[in-house]
Design an enzyme around this catalytic site. Sequence first.
Site, PDB file in Angstrom:
ATOM      1  N   TYR A  93       4.650   0.084  -2.429  1.00  0.00           N
ATOM      2  CA  TYR A  93       4.437  -0.399  -4.062  1.00  0.00           C
ATOM      3  C   TYR A  93       5.200  -1.525  -4.201  1.00  0.00           C
ATOM      4  O   TYR A  93       6.087  -1.452  -5.389  1.00  0.00           O
ATOM      5  CB  TYR A  93       4.252   0.637  -4.873  1.00  0.00           C
ATOM      6  CG  TYR A  93       3.131   1.844  -4.925  1.00  0.00           C
ATOM      7  CD1 TYR A  93       1.922   1.461  -4.973  1.00  0.00           C
ATOM      8  CD2 TYR A  93       3.407   2.940  -4.153  1.00  0.00           C
ATOM      9  CE1 TYR A  93       1.071   2.273  -4.909  1.00  0.00           C
ATOM     10  CE2 TYR A  93       2.495   3.870  -4.082  1.00  0.00           C
ATOM     11  CZ  TYR A  93       0.924   3.468  -4.251  1.00  0.00           C
ATOM     12  OH  TYR A  93       0.134   4.374  -4.237  1.00  0.00           O
ATOM     13  N   ASP A 124      -5.459  15.441   0.189  1.00  0.00           N
ATOM     14  CA  ASP A 124      -4.570  15.409  -1.083  1.00  0.00           C
ATOM     15  C   ASP A 124      -4.477  16.555  -1.810  1.00  0.00           C
ATOM     16  O   ASP A 124      -3.354  17.024  -2.341  1.00  0.00           O
ATOM     17  CB  ASP A 124      -4.556  14.173  -1.562  1.00  0.00           C
ATOM     18  CG  ASP A 124      -3.796  13.017  -0.819  1.00  0.00           C
ATOM     19  OD1 ASP A 124      -2.811  13.190  -0.174  1.00  0.00           O
ATOM     20  OD2 ASP A 124      -4.043  11.975  -1.207  1.00  0.00           O
ATOM     21  N   SER A 160      -8.297   4.525  -3.561  1.00  0.00           N
ATOM     22  CA  SER A 160      -9.098   3.432  -2.986  1.00  0.00           C
ATOM     23  C   SER A 160      -9.376   3.351  -1.407  1.00  0.00           C
ATOM     24  O   SER A 160      -8.522   3.668  -0.918  1.00  0.00           O
ATOM     25  CB  SER A 160      -8.907   2.077  -3.429  1.00  0.00           C
ATOM     26  OG  SER A 160      -7.491   1.905  -2.810  1.00  0.00           O
ATOM     27  N   HIS A 161     -10.638   3.057  -1.182  1.00  0.00           N
ATOM     28  CA  HIS A 161     -10.813   2.699   0.627  1.00  0.00           C
ATOM     29  C   HIS A 161     -11.673   1.129   0.490  1.00  0.00           C
ATOM     30  O   HIS A 161     -12.598   0.974   0.822  1.00  0.00           O
ATOM     31  CB  HIS A 161     -11.567   3.848   1.019  1.00  0.00           C
ATOM     32  CG  HIS A 161     -10.205   4.234   2.000  1.00  0.00           C
ATOM     33  ND1 HIS A 161     -10.935   4.780   3.276  1.00  0.00           N
ATOM     34  CD2 HIS A 161      -9.230   4.424   2.091  1.00  0.00           C
ATOM     35  CE1 HIS A 161     -10.035   5.354   3.995  1.00  0.00           C
ATOM     36  NE2 HIS A 161      -9.019   5.199   3.451  1.00  0.00           N
ATOM     37  N   ASN A 162     -10.874   0.236  -0.274  1.00  0.00           N
ATOM     38  CA  ASN A 162     -11.803  -0.867  -0.613  1.00  0.00           C
ATOM     39  C   ASN A 162     -11.693  -1.884   0.686  1.00  0.00           C
ATOM     40  O   ASN A 162     -12.992  -2.019   1.177  1.00  0.00           O
ATOM     41  CB  ASN A 162     -11.009  -1.675  -1.663  1.00  0.00           C
ATOM     42  CG  ASN A 162     -11.086  -0.910  -3.100  1.00  0.00           C
ATOM     43  OD1 ASN A 162     -11.836  -0.303  -3.143  1.00  0.00           O
ATOM     44  ND2 ASN A 162     -10.074  -1.302  -3.790  1.00  0.00           N
ATOM     45  N   HIS A 163     -10.749  -2.210   1.120  1.00  0.00           N
ATOM     46  CA  HIS A 163     -10.536  -3.239   2.269  1.00  0.00           C
ATOM     47  C   HIS A 163     -11.542  -2.712   3.585  1.00  0.00           C
ATOM     48  O   HIS A 163     -12.396  -3.503   4.208  1.00  0.00           O
ATOM     49  CB  HIS A 163      -9.206  -3.689   2.613  1.00  0.00           C
ATOM     50  CG  HIS A 163      -8.708  -4.474   1.788  1.00  0.00           C
ATOM     51  ND1 HIS A 163      -7.857  -5.755   1.845  1.00  0.00           N
ATOM     52  CD2 HIS A 163      -9.247  -5.159   0.353  1.00  0.00           C
ATOM     53  CE1 HIS A 163      -7.560  -6.205   0.918  1.00  0.00           C
ATOM     54  NE2 HIS A 163      -8.520  -6.071   0.054  1.00  0.00           N
ATOM     55  N   HIS A 177       0.870  -1.227  -0.004  1.00  0.00           N
ATOM     56  CA  HIS A 177      -0.167  -0.050  -0.079  1.00  0.00           C
ATOM     57  C   HIS A 177       0.794   1.171   0.167  1.00  0.00           C
ATOM     58  O   HIS A 177       0.592   2.177  -0.635  1.00  0.00           O
ATOM     59  CB  HIS A 177      -1.013   0.112   1.158  1.00  0.00           C
ATOM     60  CG  HIS A 177      -1.915   1.026   1.289  1.00  0.00           C
ATOM     61  ND1 HIS A 177      -3.072   0.841   0.384  1.00  0.00           N
ATOM     62  CD2 HIS A 177      -2.043   2.157   1.711  1.00  0.00           C
ATOM     63  CE1 HIS A 177      -3.738   2.086   0.642  1.00  0.00           C
ATOM     64  NE2 HIS A 177      -3.290   2.769   1.535  1.00  0.00           N
ATOM     65  N   GLY A 230      -2.519   8.676  -9.042  1.00  0.00           N
ATOM     66  CA  GLY A 230      -3.565   7.558  -8.700  1.00  0.00           C
ATOM     67  C   GLY A 230      -3.006   6.784  -7.495  1.00  0.00           C
ATOM     68  O   GLY A 230      -2.327   7.172  -6.830  1.00  0.00           O
ATOM     69  N   GLN A 241     -10.395   3.966  10.001  1.00  0.00           N
ATOM     70  CA  GLN A 241     -10.337   5.179  10.602  1.00  0.00           C
ATOM     71  C   GLN A 241     -11.870   5.674  10.754  1.00  0.00           C
ATOM     72  O   GLN A 241     -12.689   5.257   9.956  1.00  0.00           O
ATOM     73  CB  GLN A 241      -9.523   6.013   9.663  1.00  0.00           C
ATOM     74  CG  GLN A 241      -8.049   5.396   9.442  1.00  0.00           C
ATOM     75  CD  GLN A 241      -8.152   4.517   8.106  1.00  0.00           C
ATOM     76  OE1 GLN A 241      -9.123   4.391   7.927  1.00  0.00           O
ATOM     77  NE2 GLN A 241      -7.095   4.257   7.732  1.00  0.00           N
ATOM     78  N   SER A 267      -4.414  -0.596  -5.583  1.00  0.00           N
ATOM     79  CA  SER A 267      -5.326  -1.329  -4.485  1.00  0.00           C
ATOM     80  C   SER A 267      -5.188  -2.819  -4.983  1.00  0.00           C
ATOM     81  O   SER A 267      -5.869  -3.291  -5.966  1.00  0.00           O
ATOM     82  CB  SER A 267      -6.696  -0.791  -4.177  1.00  0.00           C
ATOM     83  OG  SER A 267      -7.399  -1.688  -3.773  1.00  0.00           O
TER      84      SER A 267
END
Lengths: 766, 229
Positions: free
Chosen positions: A61, A126, A103-106, A58, A542, A249, A545
């Site tokens: 990379y 950001d 992304s905030h997938n998990h 994450h 970019g 969070q 994820s």
Amino acid sequence: MKINDEDTMSITDTKPIKPEVYKEMGLNDAEYKAITETLGRHPTYTEVGMYAVMWSEHCGYKYSRPILRLFKKYREAIDGAGLENAGIIDIGDGLGIAMKIESHNHPSAVEPFQSAATGVGGMLRDIFTMGARPIACLNSLRFGPLDDARNRYLFEQAVAGIGFYGNVVGVPTVGGEVYFDECYSGNCLVNAMALGVIRHDSVAYARADGPGNPVLIIGSHTGRDGIHGATFASVELSEESESKKSNVQMGDPFAESALIEATLEALETGYVVGIQDMGAAGITCSTCETSAKSDTGIRIDIRKVPVRETGMTPYEIMLSESQERMLAIVEKGKEDEIIAIFKKWEVPVEIIGEVTDDELVHVYDGDELVAQVPSKSLAEDAPTYDLEGREPDYLAGLNNYDLSGLAEPDDYNDVLMRLLEVPSIASKQWVYEQFDHTALGNTVVLPGSDAAVLRIRGLKKGIAVVTDCNGRYCYLDPFAGAQIAIAEAARNLACSGARPVGATDCLNFGNPEKPDGFWQFKRAVEGLAEACEFFDAPIVSGNVSLYNETPQMAIYPTPTIGMLGIIEDVNKRCSSEFKAAGDIVVLLSGVRFDEGESLPVCERESLGGSEYLNTIHGIVAGRPPALDMDREKRVHKALIKAISQGLIKSAHDCSDGGLAVALAESCIAGGLGADITISANCGPSAALFAETQSRVIVSVAAENLGLLREIVDECRVECTVMGTTGGEVMKITINDVEVVNVGVEELDSCWRNAIPGKMAETGVGC
Amino acid sequence: MKFGVVQFPGSNGDQDAYNAVCDVLKQPVEYIWHKSTAVDGFDCIIIPGGASYGDYLRPGAVASLSPVIDAIRGYADQGGRVIGIGNGFQILCEAGLLPGALMTNSNVRFKCSYISVRVENNFSDFSHKCTVGQTLSLPIEDYQGSYYCNADELKPLESENSILLRYCDKSGKVTYDANPNGSALNIAGILNEAGNVAGMMPHPERAVDDILGSADGVLILKSIAQRLD
């Protein structure tokens, strides 16, 4: 993760960290060895934690970095001044747009409301840490089918979370996309995007220059929330993921809105040397990245960090991912002035250390030195792995699936209605009504059209913005699917009258450590890298994820594209709905002019990967529709030119569901029928529902048809007159046989009520 | 005519209101900080929309206790004109400057949409540029926009013609289906008894240009700028 008494806390007397401890943190034996070699000793518990997050996929990379070098802007940044919080795209007049998707997938699979909310918050930070004022948010969402109560819960909560954050902060959410497919059950995708406007002469950077300059922590107090979120994002989801709720969070949009105003005011002074958002890996990431970029170091005392609860260890403070926090480096002697600005906005601010010249991050716990590591080893030396990719075994079989034996349906009206009811195609009003899309008073094309359009105060020009990706195409051919994502994003922009100027990508993939997964990732990036340059939309920022899979299945490869375009005169914009009865309906398509005018509207094989195949026949197979980028670009050129001359009344691209669905959408949005006649040398199902690329349905006043023909001839684009608008019924006749005849009201009702109907079904269960 | 736009921490509609006064009315306008204890010298004070104090506790509840609200209460008592839009309406109700309360929308979801409202009263300082029965297209964006008041409060609102705007369909009919949030009597905006304080959930300051989808909000703003004699 429990700290044992025997774990070393001070760097003066370190012992080996137990393998089970660093392995649970996500490091392997070789990586641990590399850390001991860099430090010349064993790390402390705090240090090993810092390395584990910074070297996770994450943050570090480690698998994707070699592949990301395919992107030109990424390569230039890595080899040059380094990556920034977001990318900036020039829009002329001394202005730029800062833009990023992430992304905030998990976490969303575990705690959707807070995770979606903080996804928005992180994106906004950001943007404004660059010095840009946020002007819009978008999102790209993917869930499992809504027939399942758990999926309804995830969808409802993620949408509510996005709304909660964006609406309270007061930045309009102007567009996005939502798809539903079984492959996203258990691993939904929540991608948030934000844009801001910035003057080129006031860009702020994530740097820590000037030894002796004070280092400030700004914003919310630091708590135990989100510890190891970055590591959590770097493994597959499993039954145990529910226990990772502490990795999620919590968002506080009220704190963020004060942070936006205070930060922009502080940056205006010119005394802020560098600033970085604290996202993943919190204080660890922001201190090592800013100092690594400036060839400096940073010394901090974690006891000066304002905390939410007592008894937090150095490890917890360094790894906390509490939201709405930033690190700033301020010119020495000017700190009081900067602190006064934050105090005015009631934003907490503390000096926690200073910049050093030794290229080390020193972390003190009062008098005790608990970590001392080279900035660059954390920020830049994450080991990278060149993984082996292998074409998945399933692919050849799927690609060569014989579609020739498919039976034609009995009733095309019924098929059309069933497609309009597919939640991925149906109206997303249920979603976007929960987002404030009119805030700031700049949204000139509201959600529901091909692209959102915003005016920029004081300028004649406007911007258009979209998110796009068809995961099913990418599953069948990641290279082609990724290129179609770029082409379709650019096509959507062109439908509003905008030419693309830049893009951002959120690369959602499965486990890269599996050869199939890595191959999909690599092929998709190769496709994106080529297409984004071709369409003049370089990828400027970019997020990657990976590990988006559960023991049951991996997601479709989903490289979501956010793309920005410019409309030279925002008054000359276009939207997708038919405007008036009696207008001529024309299909612009990418068939080469020199191939003659009488080409079919369709090709049989382009039913591959279509929503029609999926919904009506239950088949996901074939190849995605062929894309000729050169033809595609010519269609965009013709469209933009015609719109800029005011010749076109509506424009809508043919994508999911093909020509018939696109026609229905223009009819529904305009509350007008249409009478369409086409000729085709294929079956009606392919003519109506194939998702052939490079096609746009436009409506034009009869007197302007000649002028439109001149432009399309000049651009070498095929232009087929298909019929006229008017009445209350949509009729389609193919080769003299009427195949579709449905009232617009009926179409509207099934399209508009599909998602609300599903969501009302049996409530939501978690 | 000088306008003031109140700024609370978190209120995000302040820029929209400020810009609308500058761009559309071309009148002088100043921000008023929430800690101000005096609001003299303004001809109209706008309490803007958008999540003051993050809508925490209840929308408007925290802001209604600010020093500036006490100053505005005194200003309104002297006949000064105050308009609260969206969250501003909620603040005025919480502060007791307007009757009733704004409750959670009947479908328990945030709703952002252009809706139609019918002008019920065109004798006010906030609506005299409209005609009675005129339909305006204005955006709403709220989670707690459902107007409620008890029967004792409702009677005077009706008898004194203090209902300013009601949700209606496109043809101007006040119907159940046209009520986006479950408001009592489809109420979208009201006046106080004296007619110098107005509150409304729809946002006229966001509908000031056809390019934004509607310019109907200009009628409300111009009514304020060219006050009734």
